[in-house]
Write a protein that holds these residues in place. Structure first.
Motif, PDB file in Angstrom:
ATOM      1  N   ASP A  33      41.055  39.107  39.100  1.00 59.24           N
ATOM      2  CA  ASP A  33      40.975  39.097  37.646  1.00 59.24           C
ATOM      3  C   ASP A  33      39.773  38.206  37.320  1.00 59.24           C
ATOM      4  N   LEU A  34      38.677  38.827  36.929  1.00 61.44           N
ATOM      5  CA  LEU A  34      37.421  38.101  36.788  1.00 61.44           C
ATOM      6  C   LEU A  34      37.311  37.291  35.506  1.00 61.44           C
ATOM      7  N   THR A  35      38.236  37.513  34.574  1.00 57.70           N
ATOM      8  CA  THR A  35      38.204  36.809  33.288  1.00 57.70           C
ATOM      9  C   THR A  35      39.621  36.315  32.990  1.00 57.70           C
ATOM     10  N   PHE A  36      40.026  35.284  33.690  1.00 61.12           N
ATOM     11  CA  PHE A  36      41.417  34.828  33.656  1.00 61.12           C
ATOM     12  C   PHE A  36      41.869  34.404  32.256  1.00 61.12           C
ATOM     13  N   GLY A  37      41.102  33.549  31.586  1.00 61.33           N
ATOM     14  CA  GLY A  37      41.414  33.142  30.214  1.00 61.33           C
ATOM     15  C   GLY A  37      42.815  32.582  30.046  1.00 61.33           C
ATOM     16  N   GLY A  38      43.618  33.259  29.208  1.00 61.15           N
ATOM     17  CA  GLY A  38      44.999  32.828  28.978  1.00 61.15           C
ATOM     18  C   GLY A  38      45.957  33.301  30.046  1.00 61.15           C
ATOM     19  N   GLY A  39      45.476  34.116  30.964  1.00 61.70           N
ATOM     20  CA  GLY A  39      46.299  34.555  32.092  1.00 61.70           C
ATOM     21  C   GLY A  39      47.184  35.749  31.816  1.00 61.70           C
ATOM     22  N   GLY A  40      46.995  36.425  30.689  1.00 62.14           N
ATOM     23  CA  GLY A  40      47.854  37.560  30.341  1.00 62.14           C
ATOM     24  C   GLY A  40      47.752  38.715  31.315  1.00 62.14           C
ATOM     25  N   GLN A  98      35.019  30.522  34.248  1.00 65.63           N
ATOM     26  CA  GLN A  98      34.098  29.385  34.279  1.00 65.63           C
ATOM     27  C   GLN A  98      34.458  28.317  33.250  1.00 65.63           C
ATOM     28  N   ASP A  99      35.326  28.659  32.296  1.00 63.49           N
ATOM     29  CA  ASP A  99      35.750  27.707  31.264  1.00 63.49           C
ATOM     30  C   ASP A  99      36.891  26.861  31.819  1.00 63.49           C
ATOM     31  N   LYS A 108      25.584  42.381  35.181  1.00 66.13           N
ATOM     32  CA  LYS A 108      24.921  43.242  36.161  1.00 66.13           C
ATOM     33  C   LYS A 108      25.195  42.766  37.584  1.00 66.13           C
ATOM     34  N   GLU A 109      25.095  41.449  37.793  1.00 68.90           N
ATOM     35  CA  GLU A 109      25.369  40.903  39.125  1.00 68.90           C
ATOM     36  C   GLU A 109      26.821  41.150  39.517  1.00 68.90           C
ATOM     37  N   MET A 110      27.725  40.990  38.554  1.00 66.26           N
ATOM     38  CA  MET A 110      29.145  41.212  38.830  1.00 66.26           C
ATOM     39  C   MET A 110      29.396  42.643  39.272  1.00 66.26           C
ATOM     40  N   HIS A 145      34.716  29.281  38.376  1.00 62.85           N
ATOM     41  CA  HIS A 145      33.293  29.613  38.454  1.00 62.85           C
ATOM     42  C   HIS A 145      33.029  30.955  37.780  1.00 62.85           C
ATOM     43  N   ASN A 146      31.759  31.237  37.544  1.00 63.43           N
ATOM     44  CA  ASN A 146      31.335  32.508  36.960  1.00 63.43           C
ATOM     45  C   ASN A 146      31.639  33.661  37.901  1.00 63.43           C
ATOM     46  N   PHE A 147      32.012  34.797  37.325  1.00 64.35           N
ATOM     47  CA  PHE A 147      32.399  35.948  38.157  1.00 64.35           C
ATOM     48  C   PHE A 147      31.231  36.591  38.896  1.00 64.35           C
ATOM     49  N   ARG A 148      30.013  36.162  38.610  1.00 60.66           N
ATOM     50  CA  ARG A 148      28.862  36.737  39.302  1.00 60.66           C
ATOM     51  C   ARG A 148      28.866  36.378  40.789  1.00 60.66           C
ATOM     52  N   TYR A 149      29.695  35.396  41.164  1.00 61.56           N
ATOM     53  CA  TYR A 149      29.781  34.969  42.566  1.00 61.56           C
ATOM     54  C   TYR A 149      31.042  35.493  43.253  1.00 61.56           C
ATOM     55  N   LEU A 150      31.601  36.581  42.732  1.00 63.04           N
ATOM     56  CA  LEU A 150      32.918  37.031  43.179  1.00 63.04           C
ATOM     57  C   LEU A 150      32.983  37.331  44.676  1.00 63.04           C
ATOM     58  N   ARG A 151      31.946  37.919  45.240  1.00 56.33           N
ATOM     59  CA  ARG A 151      32.031  38.311  46.655  1.00 56.33           C
ATOM     60  C   ARG A 151      32.061  37.089  47.574  1.00 56.33           C
ATOM     61  N   ASN A 152      31.266  36.082  47.248  1.00 57.93           N
ATOM     62  CA  ASN A 152      31.288  34.860  48.057  1.00 57.93           C
ATOM     63  C   ASN A 152      32.654  34.201  48.027  1.00 57.93           C
TER      64      ASN A 152
END
Length: 300
Positions: A28-35, A54-55, A214-216, A73-80
């Motif tokens: 889940d690349l944008t966790f936020g409130g976790g819904g 990242q927040d 784009k990186e994501m 962290h930012n989702f642009r680094y998801l594979r690492n």
């Protein structure tokens, strides 16, 4: 906490689109409130879910669940990070793009023109660039580019001339000051829409949102196993165009390329040919869902 922080958009449709294997690995690349994450966890057995945000405010919403790993962290680094967590591939990736309700409603963050606050707009508060830096240090041409490209603002040149003139007298620091500066260029009939475009442009530039997107997408393509699903919710035409083109053609321009035999070269098969949008009932419950578009694709 979730209802105060962020109401998940297209919850059932997006999680269903992942086609969850109870023993699979999901992001889940944008966790936020976790819904969305909590709904994915409901469908998991012994699988694993990795949530990105990242927040640092999102840390307060992390579920107490051994199957969940949080990455601040930012989702642009998801594979690492997927590899760091011990996995070579993912079975499904979900991204609910845009700004969380929490960030919009937290007056001090500077995301909304509804509040007088410092024009910060950083999703990652460890980042260096703020909206004030853009307004006070960017050249005239760079400011015009930001408002035209990222806000699709019609009278960008006239808007920027007001900003340049005002900052020569004193730096622009707060939202109220900024609104007073640009007031002569704000169309009275479309005030809210116009200001939303202006603030969107600044926010996208501060956070490098389109480059990160784009990186994501490129990282997601590499990280997904064949048959794995990519589920993306967009909120404005700029990001939706990038997602649509990439899923359809494998590039961001939407240019269809063919191999020697005339077969279209792409790495995704669209699951929903027609974009999925919220129902009238959902929009009534959550007006911020109004512009949402859901796209689902399967890795070939």
């Amino acid at each position: 906490m979730e209802s105060l922080y962020h109401v998940p958009v297209l919850l059932e449709e997006s999680v269903s689109g992942l086609n969850i294997d109870p023993e699979g690995v999901y992001l889940d690349l944008t966790f936020g409130g976790g819904g969305h994450s909590r709904e994915i966890l409901r469908h998991l057995g012994g699988g694993c879910l990795i949530g990105f945000d990242q927040d640092s405010d999102a840390l307060a919403n992390v579920p107490d669940d051994s199957r969940f790993i949080f990455v601040n962290h930012n989702f642009r680094y998801l594979r690492n990070f997927l590899r760091y967590c011990g996995y070579d591939n993912a079975d499904g990736i979900l991204a609910d793009l845009g700004v969380s309700s929490h960030e919009f409603d937290e007056a001090g963050r500077g995301f909304s023109f509804r509040f007088d606050a410092e024009l910060d707009m950083r999703m990652n508060r460890r980042g260096r660039l703020k909206a004030t830096d853009i307004l006070n240090s960017y050249s005239e041409e760079d400011l015009i580019r930001v408002f035209r490209e990222y806000g699709e603002v019609d009278n960008a040149r006239g808007l920027v001339s007001l900003i340049i003139k005002a900052r020569e007298e004193k730096p622009i620091g707060r939202s109220e000051e900024f609104l007073q500066v640009i007031a002569p260029r704000v169309p009275k009939q479309k005030e809210k829409k116009y200001l939303a475009q202006v603030y969107q442009a600044l926010r996208i530039e501060v956070n490098g949102e389109l480059d990160a997107l784009k990186e994501m997408l490129q990282q997601a393509e590499l990280a997904l196993r064949p048959g794995g699903r990519l589920v993306v919710i967009t909120y404005h035409s700029l990001e939706d165009r990038i997602v649509k083109n990439f899923l359809k053609s494998g590039n961001f321009e939407g240019k269809i390329e063919k191999d020697f035999y005339g077969h279209v070269k792409r790495n995704f098969e669209l699951v929903n040919r027609k974009v999925i949008v919220p129902s009238d009932e959902e929009i009534e419950r959550n007006p911020r869902a109004r512009s949402a578009k859901l796209r689902i694709a399967e890795k070939i």
